[in-house]
Design a protein around this motif. Sequence first.
Motif, mmCIF file in Angstrom:
data_model
loop_
_atom_site.group_PDB
_atom_site.id
_atom_site.type_symbol
_atom_site.label_atom_id
_atom_site.label_comp_id
_atom_site.label_asym_id
_atom_site.label_seq_id
_atom_site.Cartn_x
_atom_site.Cartn_y
_atom_site.Cartn_z
ATOM 1 N N GLN A 144 0.691 -1.312 -0.221
ATOM 2 C CA GLN A 144 0.061 -0.065 -0.023
ATOM 3 C C GLN A 144 0.875 1.270 -0.038
ATOM 4 O O GLN A 144 0.693 2.430 -0.694
ATOM 5 N N HIS A 145 1.885 1.165 0.760
ATOM 6 C CA HIS A 145 2.932 2.255 0.714
ATOM 7 C C HIS A 145 3.421 2.506 -0.759
ATOM 8 O O HIS A 145 3.480 3.714 -0.950
ATOM 9 N N HIS A 146 3.781 1.644 -1.408
ATOM 10 C CA HIS A 146 4.296 1.713 -2.678
ATOM 11 C C HIS A 146 3.425 2.161 -3.704
ATOM 12 O O HIS A 146 3.657 3.097 -4.481
ATOM 13 N N LEU A 147 2.025 1.872 -3.362
ATOM 14 C CA LEU A 147 1.028 2.428 -4.306
ATOM 15 C C LEU A 147 0.871 3.631 -4.043
ATOM 16 O O LEU A 147 0.508 4.446 -5.074
ATOM 17 N N ASP A 148 0.929 4.296 -2.887
ATOM 18 C CA ASP A 148 0.842 5.522 -2.517
ATOM 19 C C ASP A 148 1.709 6.234 -3.150
ATOM 20 O O ASP A 148 1.798 7.586 -3.783
ATOM 21 N N LEU A 149 3.247 5.678 -3.278
ATOM 22 C CA LEU A 149 4.031 6.518 -3.970
ATOM 23 C C LEU A 149 4.067 6.565 -5.227
ATOM 24 O O LEU A 149 4.506 7.487 -6.139
ATOM 25 N N LEU A 150 3.492 5.429 -6.080
ATOM 26 C CA LEU A 150 3.225 5.496 -7.425
ATOM 27 C C LEU A 150 2.132 6.572 -7.880
ATOM 28 O O LEU A 150 2.444 7.260 -8.715
ATOM 29 N N GLY A 151 1.163 6.792 -7.037
ATOM 30 C CA GLY A 151 0.028 7.883 -7.311
ATOM 31 C C GLY A 151 0.823 9.171 -7.033
ATOM 32 O O GLY A 151 0.440 10.162 -7.730
ATOM 33 N N LYS A 152 1.686 9.289 -6.348
ATOM 34 C CA LYS A 152 2.381 10.690 -5.798
ATOM 35 C C LYS A 152 3.595 10.981 -7.093
ATOM 36 O O LYS A 152 3.509 12.073 -7.488
ATOM 37 N N HIS A 153 4.293 10.089 -7.254
ATOM 38 C CA HIS A 153 5.477 10.348 -8.059
ATOM 39 C C HIS A 153 5.471 9.634 -9.474
ATOM 40 O O HIS A 153 6.050 9.996 -10.305
ATOM 41 N N GLY A 154 4.556 8.880 -9.743
ATOM 42 C CA GLY A 154 4.309 8.237 -11.293
ATOM 43 C C GLY A 154 5.147 7.018 -11.046
ATOM 44 O O GLY A 154 5.412 6.326 -10.465
ATOM 45 N N PRO A 155 4.902 6.523 -12.484
ATOM 46 C CA PRO A 155 5.433 5.012 -12.766
ATOM 47 C C PRO A 155 7.012 4.922 -12.532
ATOM 48 O O PRO A 155 7.465 3.798 -12.454
ATOM 49 N N ASP A 156 7.788 5.915 -12.455
ATOM 50 C CA ASP A 156 9.414 5.802 -12.095
ATOM 51 C C ASP A 156 9.475 5.647 -10.403
ATOM 52 O O ASP A 156 10.676 6.126 -10.299
ATOM 53 N N PHE A 157 8.482 5.918 -9.774
ATOM 54 C CA PHE A 157 8.728 5.935 -8.539
ATOM 55 C C PHE A 157 9.821 5.002 -7.598
ATOM 56 O O PHE A 157 10.645 5.628 -6.658
ATOM 57 N N TRP A 158 9.828 3.742 -8.270
ATOM 58 C CA TRP A 158 10.786 3.013 -7.663
ATOM 59 C C TRP A 158 12.479 3.212 -7.860
ATOM 60 O O TRP A 158 13.141 3.004 -7.116
ATOM 61 N N TRP A 159 12.378 4.021 -8.953
ATOM 62 C CA TRP A 159 13.809 4.392 -9.266
ATOM 63 C C TRP A 159 14.160 5.762 -8.938
ATOM 64 O O TRP A 159 15.307 6.104 -8.559
ATOM 65 N N GLU A 160 13.041 6.609 -8.617
ATOM 66 C CA GLU A 160 13.458 8.032 -8.082
ATOM 67 C C GLU A 160 13.627 8.141 -6.546
ATOM 68 O O GLU A 160 14.268 8.851 -6.092
ATOM 69 N N CYS A 161 12.536 7.207 -5.779
ATOM 70 C CA CYS A 161 12.737 7.267 -4.333
ATOM 71 C C CYS A 161 13.883 6.728 -3.873
ATOM 72 O O CYS A 161 14.409 5.588 -4.316
#
Length: 971
Positions: free
Chosen positions: A417-434
């Motif tokens: 759920q935390h990762h889904l929140d980050l996806l909604g906030k940062h977009g599809p590149d959240f995993w590499w940006e965060c």
Amino acid sequence: MGHAANKILKDVINRYKLLSGHRVHFRPGWDCHGLPIELKANDGGIEADPLVIRRKCRQFAEETWRKQREIFQQWGLMGDWDYPYLTMSPEYMAKEIALFQRFHERDLIFRALMPVHWSPSSRTALAEAELVYKEDHISPSTYVSFPILSHPFTDVGPIHALVWTTTPWTLPANKAIAFNPHATYCLVQRNEKKVLLVAQDLLAELQPVLGPLTVVLENISGKSLADLRYQHPLFPGEDRFRLLPGRHVKVDKGTGLVHTAPAHGREDFLLAQEHGLSTTSEVDEAGKYKAEVGIESLVGKEVLSEGNRMVKSLMEEHIELEKELIHSYPYDWRTDEPVIYRASQQWFLDTDRLKEPALQLLSEIQILPDHYLKTLENQILSRPYWCISRQRVWGTPIPVMYRKEDGTPILSAETIQHHLDLLGKHGPDFWWECGDKELLPPTYSGVEAVKGKDIFDIWIDSGMTWHCADLPSEPIDVILEGVDQFRGWFQSSLLTYVAKNEVSASTPPPFRSIVVHGFVLDGEGKKMSKSLGNVVSPSDITHRKNVHGNKNYLANGVDELRMWAACYGAGGKDILCGEEQLKESNRRVVQLRLILKFLIGVTNSTPFSPLTKYEEFLPLDKLLLHQLYCHNREVRSNYEKFQINYVVTRNEEFLQGAVSPLISTMKDRLYCDLEDSLERRSALTALKSVLQQMIFAIAPLMPYLGEEAYGFFMDPGLWPDSLSIFHQTWPKIPVEWENPDLEQRLMNVFKLKNQMWKEVTSKGLQSSKLDAWISGSDEFLQDLIFGVGFFVWCDRQRMFNVFVYYLERTWDFTLNENGEILLGHHLSPPLRVTSSDCLEALRTSGSIGLREPTETASSLSPLTSHFFGLPRGPEDERINRTSRAHRNRIISMAPDAAFSESLSRGCCKDQRTMVDPDLDCHAGGVSRQKAADVRFVKEVAEAIGYDTRQWVASDGSVSRAEPKFARLAES
């Protein structure tokens, strides 16, 4: 062409369902992730920054799907083009990650070190569906001997265990030799040198391969080999290598002893786990030996090339025999390079738990063609596990963190759920940006962890479309793809559905039907390639380019492309696309256009009041309505069964075998009878029904032509602003139109016609010089007269005439005092015979014969006799000649406006072009023939004293003459 066939077949099904009253949901979509895009965006490199790679990949994918959407729309494809699903969109990725969490909750996801197919060229693991097997791969077939350190066989000197392998590069990773504990072994001496241990059952096969083998000791129990130790030639002095029993060892090929490298084979890996052997891979991601291999000269060497050669060189003294073996071998489907088995840490979906419920749901799914059902069943049963992780950056990340201290995965509903929140906030590149800390929820503060570098297999991406594409309901009615998707999308869609749902007896399948098509090949059944010069592009057809460089053949637009897909794409077989197939598709398109043009013209020539009661129709028109009823039933059945190719065939058979012959019988009623006469209204009402049903029958196949024809059918004055045909429902045909008894009676008459011509032609007689007589029972004669459309029944003792319209010529029947029907016919050229012997097929007895012309009584007026080509004495031969010329024409006298410039030249509204505007479908010929017909009427009228000056308009053009024509014929 494969894309075109696939998309058009889907569109045909969707459009048919829409016309049938269904609400159709078709949301087009694109699989945007995958290695091909990543390699293209990164120029084949692998060291670029992940965010840079993802930005380039997204840009490339965005441009590509938009270009393809434009092309697909030009093909006349119907769909929600403004809101397609994209696997790279945040919305799709969020649903995919949430579904992954669902799999984890059901304990179907696990991470393990396991040998998987690995592509050194792509530097990632591959699933079975991402492999292609080449049948001409060459491997080194190698027999290698390993010295046994000690053994219980007395009176025998040193012995060697003989193994067979086609991957010598795995020999440095050898950890054991496996044997079958239930097999029998023996010792043999080769060339008076080494004594070799092999399976006794394989001795006969090894003799011709290895040369003369002398048996030293036989009947050695496999169990007695347990715990024997051997020396590895590459690691002298070590005694850790053992012979181990293995359930996977067979004695049907090889030597009965199996070289075991746990990091490079599934059975090897399982055996190593059972006995506590090392499973670490000594080959890196690029397919090169690592330092852990323990042999300095091999470090950094590619295992499939130089490494293979060096290993054989190092073990030269222990290689008993080597030769080339041509066999099937897996290749990376993207890079076209060979793959290897390599142990690595991967994420897996436990397919063993999914097989039984998947097969349960599969039994409820219709697969067409049905013989493919067994194919999918076998592939599901044989699938050991599904490796769902890939070591790339262009894809949906597997959202798992790993503890630094021990590498333990951190995966829970909270972290997802935390990762889904980050996806909604940062977009599809959240995993590499965060950063690593930001990727952990607050409750994990103080935990040292690093993010994973894996993405989902693209078959997870595409296999979740039933869930992620926001379709309105489950199950989906139909999925349609190529035969290769049994290894790919069909499996992945079914397995992900089962992984999400607790399957019970009431659980519906994810889709109701699977429709399969084959691969597109050239006209000779060869694979298309630029080197062979046999590639055909859809744009060659839609833009009327030269096909195969043939300047004599120009394709005929989108209609031809869709006709090709409909004719050759359905049925599950390979799809041929060559000049012959395209010409045949072109012929069918032109034929349909011309027939529709004729029907539109003749039914719009003058206003008429359609008949509303079935009993008012003439018998031949009732026959046409019956045949239309049967055709409609067959075509709809073919559509329902997804037999698109049969729809094309049925349409052609109906138009050529039923409509065309019967139209020729209607000509005189259409052009000569009074506008409001029952006979003319009967014919026009029947033809209008045929036109309406044919437009709906072809509209799913060729929507451009269907839309245009429907506009003129409804009101030529409104086109192109009339309503779309796809806003309508396919009209139902009245059940009362089905009349098999009538068909049987009239078919007997048609058979008699064929027999008549058989008699004429077999005797070499001139048909214009003969009368024919027909006799039979009262019932037979009544059927004959009923069938030809004569509506006044007379006493058999009276003489009367019958005009036989259905014969494509007009014949004069006369019934004489002896009950014989006399036929005075003056036809040239004779019709071709299609029946070998019709009299036996008649349900009543009848006979036929020929004789010289006889005098017949007639009440016909001279003009009527001449008009129908029936000479009755010394009347004007010029009138007779011109009347016969007209009688043999098959042409509509409808005005030009009824055909319209757009229908004849192919222009559609909204810039949609059915065919190139330069392609004229002979509309000019219709106009010229119409003028010639009117001139003929004037000639006939003037010959008997009519004043025709009022028939010419003020501008000098010939005005419409049907009313005068009808009155003239009546007189």
